[in-house]
Design a protein around this motif. Structure first.
Motif, PDB file in Angstrom:
ATOM      1  N   GLU A  73      61.030  49.803   9.004  1.00 36.87           N
ATOM      2  CA  GLU A  73      60.318  50.842   8.248  1.00 36.87           C
ATOM      3  C   GLU A  73      61.147  52.128   8.253  1.00 36.87           C
ATOM      4  O   GLU A  73      61.460  52.677   9.307  1.00 36.87           O
ATOM      5  N   ASN A  74      61.530  52.585   7.079  1.00 40.62           N
ATOM      6  CA  ASN A  74      62.419  53.755   7.022  1.00 40.62           C
ATOM      7  C   ASN A  74      61.961  54.837   6.054  1.00 40.62           C
ATOM      8  O   ASN A  74      62.672  55.826   5.841  1.00 40.62           O
ATOM      9  N   ALA A  75      60.770  54.688   5.504  1.00 36.11           N
ATOM     10  CA  ALA A  75      60.286  55.684   4.549  1.00 36.11           C
ATOM     11  C   ALA A  75      59.652  56.867   5.279  1.00 36.11           C
ATOM     12  O   ALA A  75      59.030  56.709   6.334  1.00 36.11           O
ATOM     13  N   TYR A  76      59.836  58.059   4.714  1.00 37.15           N
ATOM     14  CA  TYR A  76      59.107  59.215   5.227  1.00 37.15           C
ATOM     15  C   TYR A  76      57.607  58.977   5.073  1.00 37.15           C
ATOM     16  O   TYR A  76      57.160  58.392   4.082  1.00 37.15           O
ATOM     17  N   LEU A  77      56.860  59.437   6.045  1.00 42.65           N
ATOM     18  CA  LEU A  77      55.410  59.250   6.033  1.00 42.65           C
ATOM     19  C   LEU A  77      54.712  60.591   5.849  1.00 42.65           C
ATOM     20  O   LEU A  77      55.331  61.657   5.968  1.00 42.65           O
ATOM     21  N   ASP A  78      53.403  60.520   5.591  1.00 43.43           N
ATOM     22  CA  ASP A  78      52.579  61.720   5.513  1.00 43.43           C
ATOM     23  C   ASP A  78      52.810  62.565   6.770  1.00 43.43           C
ATOM     24  O   ASP A  78      52.826  62.037   7.889  1.00 43.43           O
ATOM     25  N   VAL A  79      52.982  63.853   6.591  1.00 45.65           N
ATOM     26  CA  VAL A  79      53.274  64.717   7.726  1.00 45.65           C
ATOM     27  C   VAL A  79      52.189  64.654   8.796  1.00 45.65           C
ATOM     28  O   VAL A  79      52.458  64.843   9.994  1.00 45.65           O
ATOM     29  N   GLN A  80      50.939  64.343   8.397  1.00 45.31           N
ATOM     30  CA  GLN A  80      49.853  64.234   9.370  1.00 45.31           C
ATOM     31  C   GLN A  80      49.836  62.888  10.076  1.00 45.31           C
ATOM     32  O   GLN A  80      49.168  62.741  11.108  1.00 45.31           O
ATOM     33  N   LYS A 113      54.206  67.359  22.910  1.00 45.09           N
ATOM     34  CA  LYS A 113      54.945  68.563  23.292  1.00 45.09           C
ATOM     35  C   LYS A 113      55.325  69.394  22.056  1.00 45.09           C
ATOM     36  O   LYS A 113      55.168  70.612  22.031  1.00 45.09           O
ATOM     37  N   GLU A 114      55.823  68.729  21.035  1.00 42.64           N
ATOM     38  CA  GLU A 114      56.201  69.413  19.796  1.00 42.64           C
ATOM     39  C   GLU A 114      54.988  70.048  19.126  1.00 42.64           C
ATOM     40  O   GLU A 114      55.049  71.177  18.626  1.00 42.64           O
ATOM     41  N   LEU A 115      53.862  69.347  19.134  1.00 46.01           N
ATOM     42  CA  LEU A 115      52.658  69.866  18.492  1.00 46.01           C
ATOM     43  C   LEU A 115      52.105  71.073  19.243  1.00 46.01           C
ATOM     44  O   LEU A 115      51.576  72.000  18.623  1.00 46.01           O
ATOM     45  N   ILE A 116      52.211  71.063  20.576  1.00 46.97           N
ATOM     46  CA  ILE A 116      51.770  72.222  21.356  1.00 46.97           C
ATOM     47  C   ILE A 116      52.616  73.438  21.001  1.00 46.97           C
ATOM     48  O   ILE A 116      52.103  74.547  20.818  1.00 46.97           O
ATOM     49  N   PHE A 117      53.923  73.238  20.888  1.00 45.07           N
ATOM     50  CA  PHE A 117      54.805  74.347  20.531  1.00 45.07           C
ATOM     51  C   PHE A 117      54.489  74.894  19.140  1.00 45.07           C
ATOM     52  O   PHE A 117      54.440  76.112  18.937  1.00 45.07           O
ATOM     53  N   SER A 266      40.139  74.520  10.926  1.00 47.32           N
ATOM     54  CA  SER A 266      40.933  73.906   9.856  1.00 47.32           C
ATOM     55  C   SER A 266      42.084  74.802   9.411  1.00 47.32           C
ATOM     56  O   SER A 266      43.162  74.318   9.039  1.00 47.32           O
ATOM     57  N   ALA A 267      41.887  76.124   9.441  1.00 46.43           N
ATOM     58  CA  ALA A 267      42.978  77.029   9.059  1.00 46.43           C
ATOM     59  C   ALA A 267      44.139  76.922  10.042  1.00 46.43           C
ATOM     60  O   ALA A 267      45.319  76.924   9.643  1.00 46.43           O
ATOM     61  N   LEU A 268      43.810  76.808  11.344  1.00 44.73           N
ATOM     62  CA  LEU A 268      44.847  76.655  12.355  1.00 44.73           C
ATOM     63  C   LEU A 268      45.562  75.314  12.178  1.00 44.73           C
ATOM     64  O   LEU A 268      46.795  75.236  12.268  1.00 44.73           O
ATOM     65  N   LYS A 269      44.806  74.279  11.901  1.00 44.43           N
ATOM     66  CA  LYS A 269      45.402  72.967  11.649  1.00 44.43           C
ATOM     67  C   LYS A 269      46.331  73.032  10.435  1.00 44.43           C
ATOM     68  O   LYS A 269      47.435  72.463  10.452  1.00 44.43           O
ATOM     69  N   GLY A 270      45.906  73.747   9.406  1.00 46.55           N
ATOM     70  CA  GLY A 270      46.744  73.887   8.219  1.00 46.55           C
ATOM     71  C   GLY A 270      48.060  74.579   8.527  1.00 46.55           C
ATOM     72  O   GLY A 270      49.112  74.206   7.994  1.00 46.55           O
ATOM     73  N   GLY A 271      48.022  75.583   9.407  1.00 38.02           N
ATOM     74  CA  GLY A 271      49.251  76.265   9.797  1.00 38.02           C
ATOM     75  C   GLY A 271      50.194  75.347  10.549  1.00 38.02           C
ATOM     76  O   GLY A 271      51.412  75.359  10.324  1.00 38.02           O
ATOM     77  N   VAL A 272      49.642  74.542  11.455  1.00 38.80           N
ATOM     78  CA  VAL A 272      50.468  73.597  12.217  1.00 38.80           C
ATOM     79  C   VAL A 272      51.030  72.521  11.288  1.00 38.80           C
ATOM     80  O   VAL A 272      52.201  72.137  11.398  1.00 38.80           O
ATOM     81  N   SER A 274      51.713  72.806   8.124  1.00 35.17           N
ATOM     82  CA  SER A 274      52.790  73.413   7.350  1.00 35.17           C
ATOM     83  C   SER A 274      54.059  73.547   8.187  1.00 35.17           C
ATOM     84  O   SER A 274      55.161  73.219   7.744  1.00 35.17           O
ATOM     85  N   ALA A 275      53.896  74.003   9.441  1.00 34.75           N
ATOM     86  CA  ALA A 275      55.046  74.136  10.335  1.00 34.75           C
ATOM     87  C   ALA A 275      55.694  72.784  10.593  1.00 34.75           C
ATOM     88  O   ALA A 275      56.926  72.668  10.657  1.00 34.75           O
ATOM     89  N   ALA A 276      54.863  71.745  10.727  1.00 29.07           N
ATOM     90  CA  ALA A 276      55.385  70.400  10.946  1.00 29.07           C
ATOM     91  C   ALA A 276      56.243  69.951   9.769  1.00 29.07           C
ATOM     92  O   ALA A 276      57.296  69.327   9.941  1.00 29.07           O
ATOM     93  N   SER A 277      55.810  70.275   8.566  1.00 30.48           N
ATOM     94  CA  SER A 277      56.566  69.858   7.380  1.00 30.48           C
ATOM     95  C   SER A 277      57.938  70.510   7.332  1.00 30.48           C
ATOM     96  O   SER A 277      58.860  69.981   6.708  1.00 30.48           O
TER      97      SER A 277
END
Length: 447
Positions: A73-80, A113-117, A266-272, A274-277
């Motif tokens: 499997e090598n396709a990019y996936l949904d950021v979530q 760890k990455e998500l906490i940061f 949900s606003a905080l989740k949206g910020g994370v 976006s940062a993840a993307s």
């Protein structure tokens, strides 16, 4: 602002922010020390390695086979994260934590760890961190541009934050903006855990001051009595639940973690999101596809969790019993891989040798009884003179121990010699440490 003396320069331009102190955010202390100890062991040095918390067990067979199947499997996936994976996570937490979760509330990342940061990076307000706490929280807060507020807890509350400590901290902040509290349950480094009553009492203060809580529950499934209570059940509107596959599934190197956000954040989740993307794009595709199959096999997960946690409970009991018997103070661990012993009992003989700090004690311990542990201070935010250490009792090959546990019915106790026979490096290391402490006490008595 004073210039950071450790900052590199290139053509007169500073390459590290002046507000960062290299000593406080340099490479993770546990990872660096682990690599050093592994080098020593490879070179032939005998060391009882109690300084790094990695699962001693092999990844479940179903997980290995699933990863093989999806290696292509090598396709990019949904950021979530894969929708099927997030659905599986919902079922998993409904089963174990009695939580009702919508897949849209979940963000899957390359390790929690990455998500906490990223959460710290997008959060606008005060970041509160407990002492003691995991080595990475404070450096992450600094890297994210925060000046974290440290809340000191003590052994009298079994290393748990109390409503009184939290109330005092909030009053000291004078309610200057939103607050994000980072807490672990069960706890790394102390092995303590919060009861339902503990969390209910804390939630009163959380609601009073509208505190957002990052509840790091990566060790939840390794609760020895299988009675973990998640803060997301008690304080759902303000809790971000952080966990993943690293501990209970023994898949630390797979780097798959996730956060569960309440709809109120949900606003905080949206910020994370976006940062993840803009940072990792998505967690590794083969690992996500494999994890889908892991979460589907409830029977395999149940069996693995119950037996591995039973093995760890036996090892924890042994470590606690043996060290307590010679006057070393600690809280009996309730989950996970860790105990947080305080060697105050040997303060006097250490002083007679000119040893003043915990780091110095740990160096002496390694030299004289071949035991490697990490000092409570400064890595775990304890005072450097305090003789607390984090001891990880996972230095054994868990394959035989897991097989033996499965051979013994869960309704029957493990043999009395289980730790000696199947977790031998831990058994030998603890007895070596015990003998060393007794030797120092004898020196003090005869001087």
């Amino acid at each position: 602002m004073a210039q950071n003396p450790n900052a590199s320069k290139d053509g007169g331009m500073r390459l590290i922010r002046d507000d960062l102190v290299v000593a406080e955010y340099g490479g993770a202390s546990n990872l660096m020390f682990n690599e050093l100890v592994k080098q020593w062991i490879k070179a032939g040095r005998k060391i009882y390695h109690f300084a790094f918390g990695q699962s001693p067990f092999k990844v479940m067979d179903i997980a290995v086979e699933a990863l093989k199947q999806h290696a292509g499997e090598n396709a990019y996936l949904d950021v979530q994260g894969l929708p099927e994976l997030r659905q599986g996570i919902c079922r998993f937490h409904a089963r174990y934590d009695d939580l009702t979760i919508d897949p849209s509330q979940i963000i899957v990342g390359p390790g929690s760890k990455e998500l906490i940061f990223l959460l710290m990076s997008v959060f606008n307000g005060n970041v509160l961190i407990l002492s003691p706490s995991w080595t990475t929280y404070k450096p992450q807060a600094l890297l994210a541009g925060h000046k974290p507020v440290i809340l000191t807890v003590g052994v009298e509350s079994e290393w748990r934050v109390t409503p009184e400590i939290l109330e005092e901290a909030m009053l000291a902040q004078k309610r200057k903006g939103p607050s994000l509290l980072i807490m672990t349950n069960p706890c790394n480094p102390t092995g303590t855990a919060y009861s339902e009553n503990d969390l209910i009492a804390l939630s009163t203060v959380f609601r009073k001051y509208d505190v957002t809580v990052l509840s790091d529950e990566i060790y939840a499934r390794l609760s020895y009595d299988q009675n973990h209570v998640t803060l997301a059940k008690i304080y759902p509107e303000g809790t971000v639940l952080s966990t993943g596959l690293s501990k209970w599934a023994s898949a630390g190197g797979w780097r798959l973690g996730y956060h569960i956000y309440p709809k109120e954040l949900s606003a905080l989740k949206g910020g994370v999101k976006s940062a993840a993307s803009h940072t990792y794009s998505c967690a590794p595709a083969p690992v996500q596809h494999a994890a889908v199959q892991i979460f589907r096999d409830e029977a395999a997960c149940d069996d693995y969790i119950r037996h591995t946690s039973r093995v760890m409970a036996a090892v924890a009991e042994f470590c606690y019993r043996e060290l307590s018997s010679i006057g070393v103070k600690m809280v009996k661990p309730k989950a996970g891989y860790y105990i947080f012993p305080d060697f105050e009992v040997i303060r006097q003989p250490l002083r007679q040798r000119g040893i003043q700090t915990c780091e110095e004690m740990c160096t002496l311990m390694l030299a004289e009884c071949s035991v490697a542990v990490m000092a409570g201070g400064p890595s775990y935010l304890r005072p450097v003179e305090e003789l607390t250490t984090r001891l990880c009792y996972v230095h054994f090959d868990g394959s035989d121990a897991l097989k033996k546990s499965r051979d013994v019915s869960l309704d029957a106790p493990l043999p009395q010699t289980f730790v000696q026979d199947f977790c031998t490096p831990v058994y030998d290391g603890i007895l070596s440490l015990k003998s060393w402490v007794k030797g120092l006490l004898s020196e003090a008595e005869s001087s």
